[in-house]
Design a protein around this motif. Structure first.
Motif, PDB file in Angstrom:
ATOM      1  N   GLY A  79       0.798  -1.217   0.000  1.00  0.00           N
ATOM      2  CA  GLY A  79       0.000   0.000   0.000  1.00  0.00           C
ATOM      3  C   GLY A  79       0.833   1.270   0.000  1.00  0.00           C
ATOM      4  O   GLY A  79       2.056   1.251  -0.119  1.00  0.00           O
ATOM      5  N   GLU A  80       0.141   2.357   0.136  1.00  0.00           N
ATOM      6  CA  GLU A  80       0.751   3.684   0.082  1.00  0.00           C
ATOM      7  C   GLU A  80       1.719   3.907   1.246  1.00  0.00           C
ATOM      8  O   GLU A  80       1.442   3.513   2.379  1.00  0.00           O
ATOM      9  N   ALA A  81       2.834   4.522   0.970  1.00  0.00           N
ATOM     10  CA  ALA A  81       3.849   4.817   1.989  1.00  0.00           C
ATOM     11  C   ALA A  81       3.602   6.189   2.609  1.00  0.00           C
ATOM     12  O   ALA A  81       2.875   7.013   2.064  1.00  0.00           O
ATOM     13  N   HIS A  82       4.226   6.406   3.738  1.00  0.00           N
ATOM     14  CA  HIS A  82       4.257   7.705   4.423  1.00  0.00           C
ATOM     15  C   HIS A  82       2.877   8.179   4.895  1.00  0.00           C
ATOM     16  O   HIS A  82       2.568   9.366   4.854  1.00  0.00           O
ATOM     17  N   ILE A  83       2.057   7.237   5.365  1.00  0.00           N
ATOM     18  CA  ILE A  83       0.765   7.578   5.950  1.00  0.00           C
ATOM     19  C   ILE A  83       1.009   7.835   7.442  1.00  0.00           C
ATOM     20  O   ILE A  83       1.477   6.961   8.162  1.00  0.00           O
ATOM     21  N   GLU A  84       0.699   9.041   7.896  1.00  0.00           N
ATOM     22  CA  GLU A  84       0.937   9.404   9.290  1.00  0.00           C
ATOM     23  C   GLU A  84      -0.235   8.972  10.164  1.00  0.00           C
ATOM     24  O   GLU A  84      -1.387   9.298   9.882  1.00  0.00           O
ATOM     25  N   ASP A 130     -15.944   8.142  13.721  1.00  0.00           N
ATOM     26  CA  ASP A 130     -15.890   6.919  12.924  1.00  0.00           C
ATOM     27  C   ASP A 130     -15.509   7.225  11.479  1.00  0.00           C
ATOM     28  O   ASP A 130     -14.741   6.487  10.858  1.00  0.00           O
ATOM     29  N   ASP A 131     -16.048   8.321  10.945  1.00  0.00           N
ATOM     30  CA  ASP A 131     -15.730   8.698   9.567  1.00  0.00           C
ATOM     31  C   ASP A 131     -14.256   9.075   9.419  1.00  0.00           C
ATOM     32  O   ASP A 131     -13.614   8.716   8.432  1.00  0.00           O
ATOM     33  N   GLU A 132     -13.713   9.814  10.400  1.00  0.00           N
ATOM     34  CA  GLU A 132     -12.295  10.199  10.356  1.00  0.00           C
ATOM     35  C   GLU A 132     -11.390   8.966  10.484  1.00  0.00           C
ATOM     36  O   GLU A 132     -10.370   8.865   9.808  1.00  0.00           O
ATOM     37  N   TRP A 133     -11.769   8.024  11.343  1.00  0.00           N
ATOM     38  CA  TRP A 133     -10.979   6.798  11.519  1.00  0.00           C
ATOM     39  C   TRP A 133     -11.022   5.963  10.237  1.00  0.00           C
ATOM     40  O   TRP A 133     -10.010   5.434   9.789  1.00  0.00           O
ATOM     41  N   ALA A 134     -12.184   5.863   9.625  1.00  0.00           N
ATOM     42  CA  ALA A 134     -12.313   5.132   8.359  1.00  0.00           C
ATOM     43  C   ALA A 134     -11.469   5.787   7.265  1.00  0.00           C
ATOM     44  O   ALA A 134     -10.839   5.100   6.471  1.00  0.00           O
ATOM     45  N   GLU A 135     -11.450   7.109   7.248  1.00  0.00           N
ATOM     46  CA  GLU A 135     -10.625   7.841   6.275  1.00  0.00           C
ATOM     47  C   GLU A 135      -9.151   7.460   6.438  1.00  0.00           C
ATOM     48  O   GLU A 135      -8.457   7.179   5.467  1.00  0.00           O
ATOM     49  N   LEU A 162      -7.900   4.699   7.894  1.00  0.00           N
ATOM     50  CA  LEU A 162      -7.662   3.274   7.648  1.00  0.00           C
ATOM     51  C   LEU A 162      -7.749   2.870   6.182  1.00  0.00           C
ATOM     52  O   LEU A 162      -6.954   2.051   5.720  1.00  0.00           O
ATOM     53  N   PHE A 163      -8.723   3.423   5.463  1.00  0.00           N
ATOM     54  CA  PHE A 163      -9.051   2.865   4.163  1.00  0.00           C
ATOM     55  C   PHE A 163      -8.797   3.748   2.946  1.00  0.00           C
ATOM     56  O   PHE A 163      -8.651   3.236   1.845  1.00  0.00           O
ATOM     57  N   MET A 164      -8.784   5.059   3.121  1.00  0.00           N
ATOM     58  CA  MET A 164      -8.694   5.934   1.962  1.00  0.00           C
ATOM     59  C   MET A 164      -7.238   6.179   1.585  1.00  0.00           C
ATOM     60  O   MET A 164      -6.463   6.700   2.378  1.00  0.00           O
ATOM     61  N   ARG A 165      -6.887   5.785   0.384  1.00  0.00           N
ATOM     62  CA  ARG A 165      -5.531   5.938  -0.116  1.00  0.00           C
ATOM     63  C   ARG A 165      -5.582   6.537  -1.516  1.00  0.00           C
ATOM     64  O   ARG A 165      -6.560   6.411  -2.238  1.00  0.00           O
ATOM     65  N   LYS A 166      -4.473   7.158  -1.882  1.00  0.00           N
ATOM     66  CA  LYS A 166      -4.350   7.688  -3.241  1.00  0.00           C
ATOM     67  C   LYS A 166      -4.245   6.506  -4.201  1.00  0.00           C
ATOM     68  O   LYS A 166      -3.651   5.486  -3.880  1.00  0.00           O
ATOM     69  N   ASN A 167      -4.810   6.657  -5.337  1.00  0.00           N
ATOM     70  CA  ASN A 167      -4.700   5.645  -6.384  1.00  0.00           C
ATOM     71  C   ASN A 167      -4.540   6.410  -7.693  1.00  0.00           C
ATOM     72  O   ASN A 167      -5.431   6.439  -8.527  1.00  0.00           O
ATOM     73  N   ILE A 168      -3.395   7.033  -7.822  1.00  0.00           N
ATOM     74  CA  ILE A 168      -3.184   7.952  -8.927  1.00  0.00           C
ATOM     75  C   ILE A 168      -2.498   7.269 -10.103  1.00  0.00           C
ATOM     76  O   ILE A 168      -1.846   6.232  -9.946  1.00  0.00           O
ATOM     77  N   LYS A 169      -2.641   7.857 -11.233  1.00  0.00           N
ATOM     78  CA  LYS A 169      -1.882   7.437 -12.402  1.00  0.00           C
ATOM     79  C   LYS A 169      -0.652   8.338 -12.445  1.00  0.00           C
ATOM     80  O   LYS A 169      -0.767   9.544 -12.607  1.00  0.00           O
ATOM     81  N   GLY A 170       0.506   7.731 -12.216  1.00  0.00           N
ATOM     82  CA  GLY A 170       1.736   8.505 -12.171  1.00  0.00           C
ATOM     83  C   GLY A 170       2.601   8.076 -11.009  1.00  0.00           C
ATOM     84  O   GLY A 170       2.560   6.924 -10.574  1.00  0.00           O
TER      85      GLY A 170
END
Length: 91
Positions: free
Chosen positions: A21-26, A36-41, A43-51
């Protein structure tokens, strides 16, 4: 199949590695104070960029150590590999 250079073992086949997965997640400093919404953000929300993407990888079938990789997701080209705790060599 392409080769990945483990910063500990050297060049090995891609099949020896697992993406983590994505590196450097603080991590949040006060996780118990998050909604709960902030905790879910976190835990689960990551960048999925092209580049250019900064990722964590594990040499699962080798030294079993974690490291970071800078990879261009549009063509799978590896730009840099560096140890956990080191600053990214590319911005």
């Amino acid at each position: 199949m392409f080769l990945i250079t483990c910063p500990f073992c050297g060049e090995r086949e891609q099949s020896e590695f697992k993406a983590g997965g994505e590196a450097h997640i603080e991590r949040p400093k006060q996780p118990t104070e998050l909604s709960d919404d902030e905790w879910a953000e976190y835990l689960f929300m990551r960048k999925n960029i092209k580049g250019i993407q900064f990722e964590r990888w594990n040499h699962a079938h080798g030294c079993r150590k974690w490291f970071n990789m800078v990879r261009d997701t549009s063509n799978d080209q590896i730009k840099a590999v560096y140890k956990m705790g080191e600053k990214p060599p590319i911005k």
